[in-house]
Design a protein around this motif. Structure first.
Motif, PDB file in Angstrom:
ATOM      1  N   LEU B 111       0.736  -1.272   0.164  1.00  0.00           N
ATOM      2  CA  LEU B 111       0.045  -0.111  -0.039  1.00  0.00           C
ATOM      3  C   LEU B 111       1.012   1.208  -0.024  1.00  0.00           C
ATOM      4  O   LEU B 111       0.518   2.182  -0.552  1.00  0.00           O
ATOM      5  CB  LEU B 111      -0.871   0.012   1.235  1.00  0.00           C
ATOM      6  CG  LEU B 111      -2.240  -0.611   1.191  1.00  0.00           C
ATOM      7  CD1 LEU B 111      -2.831  -0.336   2.612  1.00  0.00           C
ATOM      8  CD2 LEU B 111      -3.044   0.143  -0.144  1.00  0.00           C
ATOM      9  N   PRO B 114       3.777   2.195  -3.702  1.00  0.00           N
ATOM     10  CA  PRO B 114       3.283   2.568  -4.871  1.00  0.00           C
ATOM     11  C   PRO B 114       2.702   4.002  -4.869  1.00  0.00           C
ATOM     12  O   PRO B 114       2.547   4.476  -5.907  1.00  0.00           O
ATOM     13  CB  PRO B 114       2.104   1.636  -5.503  1.00  0.00           C
ATOM     14  CG  PRO B 114       2.123   0.449  -4.305  1.00  0.00           C
ATOM     15  CD  PRO B 114       2.724   0.841  -3.239  1.00  0.00           C
ATOM     16  N   LEU B 115       2.675   4.612  -3.860  1.00  0.00           N
ATOM     17  CA  LEU B 115       2.062   5.660  -3.506  1.00  0.00           C
ATOM     18  C   LEU B 115       2.767   6.806  -3.000  1.00  0.00           C
ATOM     19  O   LEU B 115       3.638   6.493  -2.089  1.00  0.00           O
ATOM     20  CB  LEU B 115       0.500   5.748  -2.622  1.00  0.00           C
ATOM     21  CG  LEU B 115      -0.413   4.503  -3.027  1.00  0.00           C
ATOM     22  CD1 LEU B 115      -1.473   4.657  -2.045  1.00  0.00           C
ATOM     23  CD2 LEU B 115      -1.035   5.017  -4.579  1.00  0.00           C
ATOM     24  N   GLN B 119      -0.629  11.089  -1.642  1.00  0.00           N
ATOM     25  CA  GLN B 119      -1.772  10.245  -2.255  1.00  0.00           C
ATOM     26  C   GLN B 119      -2.276   9.516  -1.092  1.00  0.00           C
ATOM     27  O   GLN B 119      -3.469   9.072  -1.057  1.00  0.00           O
ATOM     28  CB  GLN B 119      -1.154   9.290  -3.310  1.00  0.00           C
ATOM     29  CG  GLN B 119      -1.193   9.724  -4.736  1.00  0.00           C
ATOM     30  CD  GLN B 119      -0.651   8.985  -5.903  1.00  0.00           C
ATOM     31  OE1 GLN B 119       0.463   8.314  -5.582  1.00  0.00           O
ATOM     32  NE2 GLN B 119      -1.319   8.500  -6.615  1.00  0.00           N
ATOM     33  N   GLN B 122      -4.390  11.417   1.163  1.00  0.00           N
ATOM     34  CA  GLN B 122      -5.778  11.686   0.279  1.00  0.00           C
ATOM     35  C   GLN B 122      -6.654  10.485   0.446  1.00  0.00           C
ATOM     36  O   GLN B 122      -7.656  10.604   0.684  1.00  0.00           O
ATOM     37  CB  GLN B 122      -5.457  11.959  -0.950  1.00  0.00           C
ATOM     38  CG  GLN B 122      -6.683  11.972  -2.144  1.00  0.00           C
ATOM     39  CD  GLN B 122      -7.252  13.465  -1.596  1.00  0.00           C
ATOM     40  OE1 GLN B 122      -6.856  14.315  -1.272  1.00  0.00           O
ATOM     41  NE2 GLN B 122      -8.465  13.376  -1.993  1.00  0.00           N
ATOM     42  N   LEU B 123      -6.027   9.073   0.104  1.00  0.00           N
ATOM     43  CA  LEU B 123      -6.864   8.112   0.091  1.00  0.00           C
ATOM     44  C   LEU B 123      -7.362   7.591   1.645  1.00  0.00           C
ATOM     45  O   LEU B 123      -8.736   7.272   1.646  1.00  0.00           O
ATOM     46  CB  LEU B 123      -5.987   6.919  -0.284  1.00  0.00           C
ATOM     47  CG  LEU B 123      -6.579   5.554  -0.321  1.00  0.00           C
ATOM     48  CD1 LEU B 123      -7.975   5.309  -1.245  1.00  0.00           C
ATOM     49  CD2 LEU B 123      -5.473   4.351  -0.638  1.00  0.00           C
ATOM     50  N   ALA B 124      -6.611   7.911   2.578  1.00  0.00           N
ATOM     51  CA  ALA B 124      -7.050   7.751   3.956  1.00  0.00           C
ATOM     52  C   ALA B 124      -8.047   8.550   4.269  1.00  0.00           C
ATOM     53  O   ALA B 124      -9.456   8.116   4.691  1.00  0.00           O
ATOM     54  CB  ALA B 124      -5.822   7.800   4.789  1.00  0.00           C
ATOM     55  N   THR B 126     -10.180  10.068   2.260  1.00  0.00           N
ATOM     56  CA  THR B 126     -11.635   9.759   1.420  1.00  0.00           C
ATOM     57  C   THR B 126     -12.169   8.598   1.965  1.00  0.00           C
ATOM     58  O   THR B 126     -13.477   8.434   1.909  1.00  0.00           O
ATOM     59  CB  THR B 126     -10.956   9.491  -0.065  1.00  0.00           C
ATOM     60  OG1 THR B 126     -10.510  10.677  -0.533  1.00  0.00           O
ATOM     61  CG2 THR B 126     -12.338   9.226  -0.954  1.00  0.00           C
TER      62      THR B 126
END
Lengths: 136, 136
Positions: B111, B114-115, B119, B122-124, B126
């Motif tokens: 996880l 790659p980010l 990012q 932001q993913l967390a 969202t």
DNA sequence: AAAGATTGACTTGTCAATCTTA
DNA sequence: TAAGATTGACAAGTCAATCTTT
């Protein structure tokens, strides 16, 4: 992060699944397979497994269930007698149309509404990156 | 978007699960429960179900499996004889330490790598928004 | 032997019914 | 009657073994 990802996916899946069963008498798992068969030209069991990230054995059993429910059929592959080509029946087409519409509607409210367009695009891009990076 | 979300979660789960089984002889499902019991003071079956977004019946069966494996025990609840408090055994503590370390390591590469940090944040954010919006 | 699929035993979840205690 | 949990029947996946065709 992992926890939020897994738990959100679980709750989202269960919520959509429950609504589809109530409204359309179709499970989300079945709908997923109907969509793959419909979207894949000359679809074989292999392609179902690949598209859904499940094993070939599991895909074969899922197709069994759909066939028993009268939603799809296995037709002989023209040039390879080991394989079959999957096709939706008329009932399968109808189920896909009904459940697919409900599916889109619910996803729009569950995934779309809480996010801004920018957030949604960002999420889609990130997931695509992650999914691609795992396929190694 | 839904497809990428579900498929990525499936592949990620299966990948981590396979590595944990190979390295630590512990499934990802078991590890998840061990983590909940460890993190929750006076943990009951209910809390396990809530934390993992599964039903109480499923949680009860999962605890059965852990108990049979010698990783946790049910102790009588001091002031409510309908309920039990779950505790890790010494073996459960060890399994959690080993598998938890491997879990963190694999997630960091699957996880994290790659980010970009932005990012990931932001993913967390969202996912937290989405998960909260579903809990209604 | 390898490719495509199927089958049977098993895991892990769901739901409904039930049991016990509050 | 409600709350907390357990149990049994079932759903949907995994894996390994097998069968047929290439």
């Amino acid at each position: 992060l992992f926890d939020d990802l897994v738990r959100f996916e679980t709750i989202l899946w269960n919520t959509v699944d429950a609504r589809l069963r109530a409204e359309c008498d179709t499970s989300l798992g079945s709908l997923n397979i109907l969509m793959v068969i419909d979207a894949t030209p000359d679809c074989r069991v292999q392609e179902v497994a690949g598209a859904l990230a499940i094993t070939v054995g599991g895909a074969s059993q899922s197709v069994d269930r759909l066939e028993r429910a009268g939603l799809c059929i296995r037709t002989p592959h023209p040039r390879n007698r080991r394989s079959s080509i999957l096709r939706l029946t008329v009932a399968g087409d109808k189920a896909l149309a009904r459940a697919g519409a409900a599916f889109d509607r619910h996803l729009a409210t569950l995934l779309g509404d809480p996010l801004s367009a920018a957030q949604r695009d960002q999420l889609a891009a990130t997931l695509k990156t992650l999914r691609a990076s795992l396929s190694d």
